[in-house]
Write an enzyme that holds these catalytic residues in place. Structure first.
Site, PDB file in Angstrom:
ATOM      1  N   HIS A  72       0.835  -1.206   0.000  1.00  0.00           N
ATOM      2  CA  HIS A  72       0.000   0.000   0.000  1.00  0.00           C
ATOM      3  C   HIS A  72       0.868   1.254   0.000  1.00  0.00           C
ATOM      4  CE1 HIS A  72      -3.992  -1.841   1.639  1.00  0.00           C
ATOM      5  NE2 HIS A  72      -3.496  -2.502   0.619  1.00  0.00           N
ATOM      6  N   TYR A 201      -8.808   5.022   8.238  1.00  0.00           N
ATOM      7  CA  TYR A 201      -8.886   5.365   9.659  1.00  0.00           C
ATOM      8  C   TYR A 201      -9.961   6.438   9.789  1.00  0.00           C
ATOM      9  CZ  TYR A 201      -4.391   2.994  10.534  1.00  0.00           C
ATOM     10  OH  TYR A 201      -3.377   2.071  10.649  1.00  0.00           O
TER      11      TYR A 201
HETATM   12  C1  PHB Z   1      -4.806  -4.738  10.834  1.00  0.00           C
HETATM   13  O1  PHB Z   1      -4.950  -4.905   9.618  1.00  0.00           O
HETATM   14  O2  PHB Z   1      -5.003  -5.667  11.639  1.00  0.00           O
HETATM   15  C2  PHB Z   1      -4.408  -3.398  11.351  1.00  0.00           C
HETATM   16  C3  PHB Z   1      -4.102  -2.398  10.442  1.00  0.00           C
HETATM   17  C4  PHB Z   1      -3.740  -1.148  10.919  1.00  0.00           C
HETATM   18  C5  PHB Z   1      -3.693  -0.910  12.267  1.00  0.00           C
HETATM   19  C6  PHB Z   1      -3.983  -1.923  13.178  1.00  0.00           C
HETATM   20  C7  PHB Z   1      -4.347  -3.177  12.719  1.00  0.00           C
HETATM   21  O3  PHB Z   1      -3.357   0.325  12.720  1.00  0.00           O
END
Ligand code: PHB
Ligand code: APR
Length: 391
Positions: A72, A201
């Site tokens: 990514h 997020y």
């Molecule tokens: C996950 O894909 O489990 C994951 C991704 C980003 C994060 C925490 C967990 O900040």
């Protein structure tokens, strides 16, 4: 039984350490409390920094990671009804992250260890590190009801936050730094294609949500919930409704749903034990430090620790030089504290805090706005997220 380095714990830290040591001609035995089946299926986070990917690939355990890992070049922040992309290719050119489940890393490392004749004892009980102050430490344990002792030159405590190695250090030696957050994360793995090409997020007045993924057919989600929330109170329909309420906040974006195949709740905390060494016992990974998962740093810190520790053991075995071993804790803690700050900062930026008054909420809003509009601020986020240089 005798070996050079006795390793407690077959998580990413212990397994990678064992494998890196093997590549340097140093022998180790890994002692693990759980079964192989259990550790290979324990669902955890899944974001690897480039440095972690490089370490795994150089160690020969990265073939499937290179094939199946999802590279990514950015992440999306979503709040205030808007989306904002943190574009790694522009802000931190040439650097990216790879999405690949931690339990897949564990499977690959176990396979690599066993293929190389490595010794991992699963389902051991009563593990106790002994004589750690002298030159002949050992780990006593039981295996298949048989009391045994593993003698070694060194012990590596890679047994996670709830392990026994940290507690084997005499009282008064370690200093602890601790922060509990007033929420936990509900994690859900779902058999549905991701609704986004990149991680999202998101935050609104209902709280934080994260859309991540594992493969083109498997999505991973997290929801901010109360720390003592009961998973039984979250049937699949409620999880989907809450994810939609927190993620479907920009025009034209819809969340695809499907069967939830695994779910659980974890508390969020920050923790550091200093120093990460006492006598012949060295702590690595979650045994020494915990970060909230918002910055996706836990596994990467563990990988960094054991890379440093491998160099230090290699120097000691090849020339008797203890300088790197003596400097191990200092070398790791510098990176640990950067990750502590970044993880706390991401957590604070993205979650709802019941304790916030109107003033605190305005500050949070202002910082979100700054991250989205200032190249300097988004570069700082990007640089920390993809991982700082290895030294
Ligand atoms: C996950 O894909 O489990 C994951 C991704 C980003 C994060 C925490 C967990 O900040
Ligand atoms: N004896 C033997 N093994 C033990 C003991 C014990 N007394 N206690 C714990 N263990 C094992 C656990 O069962 C686990 O397999 O130690 C291992 C520790 O592994 P992790 O918890 O995965 O920790 P670590 O290898 O440091 O990896 C850090 O894991 O928790 C995540 O987010 C974190 O991604 C980070 C990574």
């Amino acid at each position: 039984m005798r070996t050079q380095v006795a390793i407690v714990g077959a998580g990413p830290a212990g397994l990678l350490l064992s494998h890196l040591l093997h590549l340097r001609g140093i022998e180790s035995v890994v002692l693990e409390a759980r079964s192989r089946e259990y550790v290979e299926h324990r669902v955890r986070a899944g974001v690897l920094e480039q440095g972690t990917v490089d370490t795994l690939v150089e160690s020969g355990a990265g073939e499937r990671l290179l094939r199946e890992g999802l590279v990514h070049h950015g992440i999306e922040l979503r709040f205030g009804g808007q989306r904002h992309r943190i574009a790694f290719e522009k802000l931190v050119p040439g650097r990216a992250i790879t999405v690949y489940g931690q339990q897949e890393v564990v499977k690959d490392l176990i396979a690599a260890r066993l293929a190389a004749g490595g010794q991992i004892l699963f389902e051991v009980d009563d593990v106790v590190p002994e004589e750690i102050e002298g030159p002949r430490p050992q780990v006593s344990f039981t295996h298949r009801s048989q009391p045994l002792a593993l003698q070694a030159d060194f012990i590596a405590g890679c047994d996670g936050f709830h392990g026994v190695c940290r507690d084997a250090i005499p009282p008064g030696v370690l200093q602890f730094f601790d922060k509990e957050y007033p929420f936990g994360w509900l994690g859900a793995l779902a058999a549905v294609a991701p609704s986004s090409d990149e991680l999202i997020y998101a935050s609104n007045d209902r709280g934080f949500a994260l859309h991540s993924m594992r493969s083109p057919q498997l999505s991973r989600f997290y929801l901010q919930v109360a720390p003592d929330e009961d998973i039984e109170a979250w049937p699949d329909e409620r999880i989907w409704a809450e994810l939609a309420a927190r993620l479907e906040t920009v025009p034209g974006w819809n969340l695809a749903t499907g069967p939830v195949v695994e779910k659980g709740i974890t508390a969020m905390r920050s923790f550091v034990a200093e120093p990460m060494q006492f006598g012949r016992l060295f702590l690595a990974g979650d045994a020494a430090h915990i970060v909230p998962p918002t910055g996706a740093k836990g596994l990467n810190l563990a990988a960094f620790d054991v890379t440093v520790l491998t160099e230090a053991f290699a120097a000691w075995y090849s020339s008797g030089d203890a300088a790197l071993l003596d400097g191990y804790s200092r070398a790791c803690l510098r990176r640990v504290w950067r990750a502590q700050h970044f993880s706390w900062w991401m957590t604070t930026l993205l979650h709802s805090f019941d304790s916030y008054d109107a003033y605190d909420r305005r500050l949070q809003q202002s910082y979100r706005d700054y991250v989205c509009t200032s190249e300097a601020a988004s570069t700082s986020l990007a640089e920390n997220y993809v991982g700082l240089g290895r030294r």
